[in-house]
Motif scaffolding. Structure first.
Motif, PDB file in Angstrom:
ATOM      1  N   ARG A 186       1.130   5.791  -8.757  1.00 47.43           N
ATOM      2  CA  ARG A 186       1.206   6.083  -7.320  1.00 47.43           C
ATOM      3  C   ARG A 186       1.820   4.933  -6.513  1.00 47.43           C
ATOM      4  NH1 ARG A 186      -3.740   8.187  -3.363  1.00 47.43           N
ATOM      5  NH2 ARG A 186      -2.448   8.389  -1.483  1.00 47.43           N
ATOM      6  N   TYR A 187       1.382   3.716  -6.794  1.00 53.56           N
ATOM      7  CA  TYR A 187       1.834   2.558  -6.011  1.00 53.56           C
ATOM      8  C   TYR A 187       2.819   1.668  -6.772  1.00 53.56           C
ATOM      9  CZ  TYR A 187      -2.184   3.977  -3.241  1.00 53.56           C
ATOM     10  OH  TYR A 187      -3.075   4.703  -2.487  1.00 53.56           O
TER      11      TYR A 187
ATOM     12  N   HIS B  90       0.805  -1.218   0.000  1.00 50.27           N
ATOM     13  CA  HIS B  90       0.000   0.000   0.000  1.00 50.27           C
ATOM     14  C   HIS B  90       0.840   1.271   0.000  1.00 50.27           C
ATOM     15  CE1 HIS B  90      -3.638  -2.318   0.638  1.00 50.27           C
ATOM     16  NE2 HIS B  90      -3.065  -2.941   1.657  1.00 50.27           N
ATOM     17  N   ALA B  91       2.137   1.130  -0.090  1.00 49.84           N
ATOM     18  CA  ALA B  91       3.018   2.298   0.006  1.00 49.84           C
ATOM     19  C   ALA B  91       2.954   3.153  -1.252  1.00 49.84           C
ATOM     20  CB  ALA B  91       4.458   1.838   0.250  1.00 49.84           C
ATOM     21  N   ASP B  92       2.781   4.441  -1.050  1.00 46.84           N
ATOM     22  CA  ASP B  92       2.818   5.420  -2.135  1.00 46.84           C
ATOM     23  C   ASP B  92       4.287   5.641  -2.515  1.00 46.84           C
ATOM     24  OD1 ASP B  92       2.871   7.746  -3.709  1.00 46.84           O
ATOM     25  OD2 ASP B  92       1.212   8.666  -2.625  1.00 46.84           O
ATOM     26  N   VAL B  93       4.640   5.269  -3.733  1.00 46.89           N
ATOM     27  CA  VAL B  93       6.036   5.389  -4.168  1.00 46.89           C
ATOM     28  C   VAL B  93       6.192   6.462  -5.244  1.00 46.89           C
ATOM     29  CG1 VAL B  93       6.582   2.996  -3.573  1.00 46.89           C
ATOM     30  CG2 VAL B  93       5.802   3.544  -5.899  1.00 46.89           C
TER      31      VAL B  93
ATOM     32  N   ASP C 235      -5.642   0.836  -4.284  1.00 50.25           N
ATOM     33  CA  ASP C 235      -4.768   1.390  -3.245  1.00 50.25           C
ATOM     34  C   ASP C 235      -3.553   0.517  -2.967  1.00 50.25           C
ATOM     35  OD1 ASP C 235      -5.854  -0.756  -1.888  1.00 50.25           O
ATOM     36  OD2 ASP C 235      -6.316   0.375  -0.065  1.00 50.25           O
ATOM     37  N   HIS C 236      -3.056  -0.151  -3.990  1.00 45.03           N
ATOM     38  CA  HIS C 236      -1.908  -1.038  -3.790  1.00 45.03           C
ATOM     39  C   HIS C 236      -1.128  -1.197  -5.083  1.00 45.03           C
ATOM     40  CE1 HIS C 236      -3.936  -4.271  -6.032  1.00 45.03           C
ATOM     41  NE2 HIS C 236      -5.030  -3.931  -5.375  1.00 45.03           N
TER      42      HIS C 236
END
Length: 356
Positions: A300-301, A82-85, A239-240
Motif C-alpha cells: 500500500r505505501y 503516508h501516501a497510498d501508492v 500507515d507509512h
C-alpha cells in the motif's frame, strides 16, 4: 530469524564504504563538500533478549508502548511517507531498476528481538520529554547538519551498541515538542556528542531539508519516519512507507529525497528517494501476522530508498516481542516481486513533503 549477514559494499563515487557485520547498514558515501542546508516521556535503549535491565535502564518505543502515541504523529497525514501508492503508475524504467537492485535477492527484516554480536537488532529509538537537557553536538559535515544543541541523553541508544562500528545512528523522539533529532555516526564525547551529520525534523510540518543536504540518512530523509515499529504492528497496521537500502544508486535524487551519494550515471540504477512497492499480485495472506502486516504496508505505501546497504534490507526498531521466525518469512519475497512507482504526479512542491 537467521543471523544477519555481512552487507555488500556499495559503489561509492566519492568516499569508500565501510562494511559492517550484522544489522547495521554500511556507512554511506557523503558529498565531498556541502552544497549549501507516542510513547510517553522517558528515553529508550534498544530492547534485547539478554537479562532484564536495571530499573534505571532506558526502554525503547517498541519495547514499551505507552499512552500518548497519537499525540505526536510522525509527519502530517498528507505527507509523502503516508501516501497510498498502491494504484500509482509504474515507472517507465521499473524493470531495469529492479534488475540492478537484485531481482533474485530476498527481502530481509533488518530488525527483530534479541541481540546480534552483543547489540540489539535494528535502529533503536530514544524517547525524551520536553524538559530533556540539550547538549552540544559537533559535526563532520557541519555545512549540511542542523546546529545544536540537541536533547540527547548521555545514555541514548546507539545503533549497533556502545561499541558498534557501523552507521551508529541515534534517533531521539521528543514527543512533547513533536520533533525528531537524528544523528549519523554518533559518539558521546564528554557532556555532548560528535557525529558525522545530524538533522532535526518538525514532525508536524511537511517542510523538507534544503536541496543538496543530507541528514542522518544518505537521502536526506528522516529515519524515524521509515522504521517499522512494534506498536504499529501490534495495532494491526503500518500507515507509512518503509525505509529500504540498496547496493548502488545513481547520481541525483528523486523527491522526497534531497541528497545524492553517488556519481554513477547508469540510468538503470535507482536514485535515493526512489519509491518502490510490493506488487498487488503477490499473495501475502498466508504470511504470519507480523510479516503479513509489514508486507501489506509494502503493497500500500511501498518502500523508499534511503541509503546504501544490502539489497532489500528493510529497517525497523528492535523489540523483545518481535517474532524473529515470523519476520524471517519475509525472505520469501524477492526483488522481482517489486516494481518502481512513478510519484511525479503526487508532488505539490520540491520543497515540501505534502502530496496531492
Amino acid at each position: 530469524m537467521s543471523a544477519p549477514i555481512l552487507r555488500p559494499a556499495s559503489v561509492a563515487a566519492l568516499l569508500s564504504v565501510v562494511l559492517v557485520a550484522g544489522c547495521g547498514t554500511p556507512r554511506r558515501p557523503m558529498a565531498a563538500a556541502p552544497t549549501s542546508g507516542v510513547p510517553a516521556a522517558g528515553t529508550a535503549a534498544a530492547p534485547s533478549a539478554v537479562p532484564a535491565p536495571s530499573p534505571s535502564a532506558r526502554t525503547g518505543i517498541g519495547a514499551r508502548p505507552r499512552p500518548g502515541v497519537a499525540a505526536c504523529s510522525v509527519f502530517p497525514a498528507d505527507n509523502v511517507w503516508h501516501a497510498d501508492v498502491s494504484r500509482r503508475p509504474v515507472h517507465s524504467r521499473s524493470a531495469a531498476i529492479i534488475g540492478t537492485i537484485g531481482p533474485a535477492s530476498a527481502v530481509h527484516a533488518d530488525f527483530g528481538a534479541g541481540t546480534w554480536q552483543g547489540a540489539s537488532i535494528g535502529i533503536p529509538i530514544t524517547v525524551v520529554a520536553g524538559g530533556q537537557r540539550r547538549v552540544q553536538v559537533t559535526f563532520e559535515y557541519s555545512g549540511e547538519s542542523d546546529p545544536g544543541p540537541y536533547p540527547i541523553p548521555p545514555d541514548a541508544a546507539v545503533e549497533g551498541g556502545p561499541r558498534g562500528d557501523g552507521d551508529r545512528h541515534v534517533i531521539v523522539w521528543d514527543r512533547d515538542a513533536c520533533r525528531a533529532y537524528e544523528l549519523f555516526d554518533a559518539h558521546p564525547v564528554g557532556a555532548g556528542w560528535r557525529a558525522g551529520s545530524g538533522a532535526v525534523f518538525d514532525l508536524r510540518s511537511n517542510r523538507m531539508r534544503p536541496a543538496g543536504w543530507t541528514s542522518a540518512d544518505a537521502a536526506g530523509l528522516s529515519i524515524l519516519a521509515g522504521l517499522v515499529r512494534y506498536d504499529e504492528v501490534a495495532a494491526g497496521q503500518i500507515d507509512h512507507a518503509i525505509r529500504v537500502t540498496v547496493p548502488r544508486t545513481r547520481t541525483g535524487w528523486t523527491w522526497p529525497a534531497s541528497h545524492s551519494a553517488s556519481g554513477n550515471t547508469e540510468s538503470s540504477l535507482p536514485q535515493l528517494g526512489q519509491r518502490l512497492r510490493l506488487k498487488r499480485s503477490v499473495d501475502v495472506a498466508r504470511l504470519p501476522r507480523q510479516a503479513r502486516i509489514v508486507a501489506e504496508a509494502m503493497q500500500r505505501y511501498g518502500v523508499i530508498v534511503a541509503d546504501h546497504g544490502s539489497a532489500w534490507f528493510i529497517s525497523g526498531a528492535p523489540d523483545r516481542r518481535w517474532d524473529n521466525d515470523a519476520l524471517h518469512t519475509l525472505g520469501g519475497l524477492r526483488g522481482n516481486d517489486f516494481e518502481v512507482v512513478d510519484v511525479a504526479g503526487m508532488m505539490v512542491s520540491r520543497t515540501s513533503g505534502a502530496t496531492r
